[in-house]
Design an enzyme around this catalytic site. Sequence first.
Site, PDB file in Angstrom:
ATOM      1  N   GLY A 162    -111.166  -6.375  50.961  1.00  0.00           N
ATOM      2  CA  GLY A 162    -110.072  -7.156  50.359  1.00  0.00           C
ATOM      3  C   GLY A 162    -110.273  -8.662  50.527  1.00  0.00           C
ATOM      4  O   GLY A 162    -111.185  -9.102  51.230  1.00  0.00           O
ATOM      5  N   THR A 206    -100.136  -7.484  57.093  1.00  0.00           N
ATOM      6  CA  THR A 206     -99.612  -6.824  55.887  1.00  0.00           C
ATOM      7  C   THR A 206     -98.154  -7.215  55.642  1.00  0.00           C
ATOM      8  O   THR A 206     -97.348  -7.205  56.588  1.00  0.00           O
ATOM      9  CB  THR A 206     -99.692  -5.290  56.063  1.00  0.00           C
ATOM     10  OG1 THR A 206    -101.033  -4.957  56.415  1.00  0.00           O
ATOM     11  CG2 THR A 206     -99.267  -4.557  54.805  1.00  0.00           C
ATOM     12  N   ALA A 208     -96.970 -10.772  61.795  1.00  0.00           N
ATOM     13  CA  ALA A 208     -96.343 -11.950  61.181  1.00  0.00           C
ATOM     14  C   ALA A 208     -96.660 -11.955  59.705  1.00  0.00           C
ATOM     15  O   ALA A 208     -97.780 -11.619  59.298  1.00  0.00           O
ATOM     16  CB  ALA A 208     -96.866 -13.234  61.820  1.00  0.00           C
ATOM     17  N   MET A 264     -99.902 -15.937  59.404  1.00  0.00           N
ATOM     18  CA  MET A 264    -100.545 -16.144  60.707  1.00  0.00           C
ATOM     19  C   MET A 264    -101.013 -17.583  60.885  1.00  0.00           C
ATOM     20  O   MET A 264    -101.719 -17.881  61.845  1.00  0.00           O
ATOM     21  CB  MET A 264    -101.755 -15.215  60.833  1.00  0.00           C
ATOM     22  CG  MET A 264    -101.422 -13.752  60.690  1.00  0.00           C
ATOM     23  SD  MET A 264    -101.491 -12.932  62.270  1.00  0.00           S
ATOM     24  CE  MET A 264    -100.700 -11.387  61.921  1.00  0.00           C
ATOM     25  N   HIS A 269     -97.867 -17.752  44.659  1.00  0.00           N
ATOM     26  CA  HIS A 269     -99.083 -17.033  45.066  1.00  0.00           C
ATOM     27  C   HIS A 269     -99.921 -16.653  43.854  1.00  0.00           C
ATOM     28  O   HIS A 269     -99.438 -16.651  42.728  1.00  0.00           O
ATOM     29  CB  HIS A 269     -98.727 -15.749  45.841  1.00  0.00           C
ATOM     30  CG  HIS A 269     -98.282 -16.017  47.247  1.00  0.00           C
ATOM     31  ND1 HIS A 269     -96.970 -16.272  47.559  1.00  0.00           N
ATOM     32  CD2 HIS A 269     -98.972 -16.078  48.421  1.00  0.00           C
ATOM     33  CE1 HIS A 269     -96.865 -16.488  48.866  1.00  0.00           C
ATOM     34  NE2 HIS A 269     -98.067 -16.371  49.411  1.00  0.00           N
ATOM     35  N   LYS A 272    -100.950 -10.776  43.846  1.00  0.00           N
ATOM     36  CA  LYS A 272    -100.003 -10.422  44.917  1.00  0.00           C
ATOM     37  C   LYS A 272     -99.005  -9.385  44.405  1.00  0.00           C
ATOM     38  O   LYS A 272     -98.456  -9.524  43.310  1.00  0.00           O
ATOM     39  CB  LYS A 272     -99.279 -11.672  45.433  1.00  0.00           C
ATOM     40  CG  LYS A 272     -98.401 -11.369  46.636  1.00  0.00           C
ATOM     41  CD  LYS A 272     -98.085 -12.600  47.457  1.00  0.00           C
ATOM     42  CE  LYS A 272     -97.178 -12.294  48.636  1.00  0.00           C
ATOM     43  NZ  LYS A 272     -97.817 -11.395  49.620  1.00  0.00           N
ATOM     44  N   GLY A 292     -93.968 -12.441  52.409  1.00  0.00           N
ATOM     45  CA  GLY A 292     -93.611 -12.281  53.823  1.00  0.00           C
ATOM     46  C   GLY A 292     -93.235 -13.624  54.440  1.00  0.00           C
ATOM     47  O   GLY A 292     -92.305 -13.707  55.264  1.00  0.00           O
TER      48      GLY A 292
END
Length: 273
Positions: free
Chosen positions: A18, A106, A129, A132, A162, A166, A172
């Site tokens: 990924g 994730t 989180a 990160m 994004h 996505k 998130g």
Amino acid sequence: MSETTMTLPGIVITGASGRMGQMLVRTVSASNQARLVACLERPGHAWIGQDVGIAMGGPVLGVTVSDDPLEAFSKAQAVIDFTAPQATVEFAALAAQARAVHVIGTTGLEAAHLARLSAAARHAVIVRAGNMSLGVNLLVQLTRKVAEALDADFDIEVVEAHHRHKVDAPSGTALMLGEAAAAGRGVNLAEVSDSGRDGITGARGRGRIGFAAIRGGDIVGEHDVIFAGEGERIVLRHVATDRTIFARGALRAALWGQDREPGEYSMADVLGL
Ligand SMILES: NC(=O)C1=CN([C@@H]2O[C@H](COP(=O)(O)OP(=O)(O)OC[C@H]3O[C@@H](n4cnc5c(N)ncnc54)[C@H](OP(=O)(O)O)[C@@H]3O)[C@@H](O)[C@H]2O)C=CC1
Ligand SMILES: O=C(O)C1=N[C@H](C(=O)O)C[C@H](O)C1
């Protein structure tokens, strides 16, 4: 491999093919603080059985991509996982069985997934989180402080952008920022959240926290928290231009989690914010 290298924490990367998986493979294999010990993909994936470096179009890294998480986790001290909610809850149970630190990037996790993560965290360390990076985790603290200082005369809106691939919205990160704004205001986000406005929505409700999502091209991740009042507006912004910020944060979390008590931790814990 030298004896010193052998004592470094061994890391497994899930979803190695990924966008984040490849970034993590590069970051961990270049680190002098950890060892890349395994890479996972789902059964049937074209990369299974190949050296991960070769599969990524680079030099040999000496790690063959596997579809066997239990075997991979049994030789690791940490699992770094940026995949999808269903995969993540399954990895959490296996990581807990292996007592490996599970670093979860994730997003799109729902209440049922979170309950399964809490169950796994009774036996092992989970650091999770929605973002990160150092910058976003600082922005979360700033958002809380500004929301604490202002009353509901200032409307709070979180806008995120994004790339076109996505799959979840709000991001998130947007949810972390919304939670921080709600905490600053002393309210429960679920009770004041407005997301996906469309059509005749009526006027904006006082005290609501709004979310808007843009999707397009190769945008790595951009987040604005807008505090809009009468005659003035405060905008807190983070712009990610390179995914290494997330990978570096995840590796830092994996190292931080070594020898901690089982439980659920966040990047704020890791960064001491
Ligand atoms: N917390 C943070 O800082 C960040 C979080 N993210 C989050 O990380 C996640 C991944 O993002 P990104 O790398 O862009 O996504 P990609 O789609 O590029 O990668 C996801 C990887 O996970 C694999 N995967 C998905 N489902 C399974 C499964 N059931 N079993 C095994 N492997 C699986 C995919 O394999 P396949 O192709 O076969 O489906 C793919 O290799 C997203 O939730 C994203 O929001 C992203 C960046 C930063
Ligand atoms: O999917 C992504 O790409 C990202 N996801 C995370 C999120 O949902 O906030 C973090 C970052 O913004 C990139």
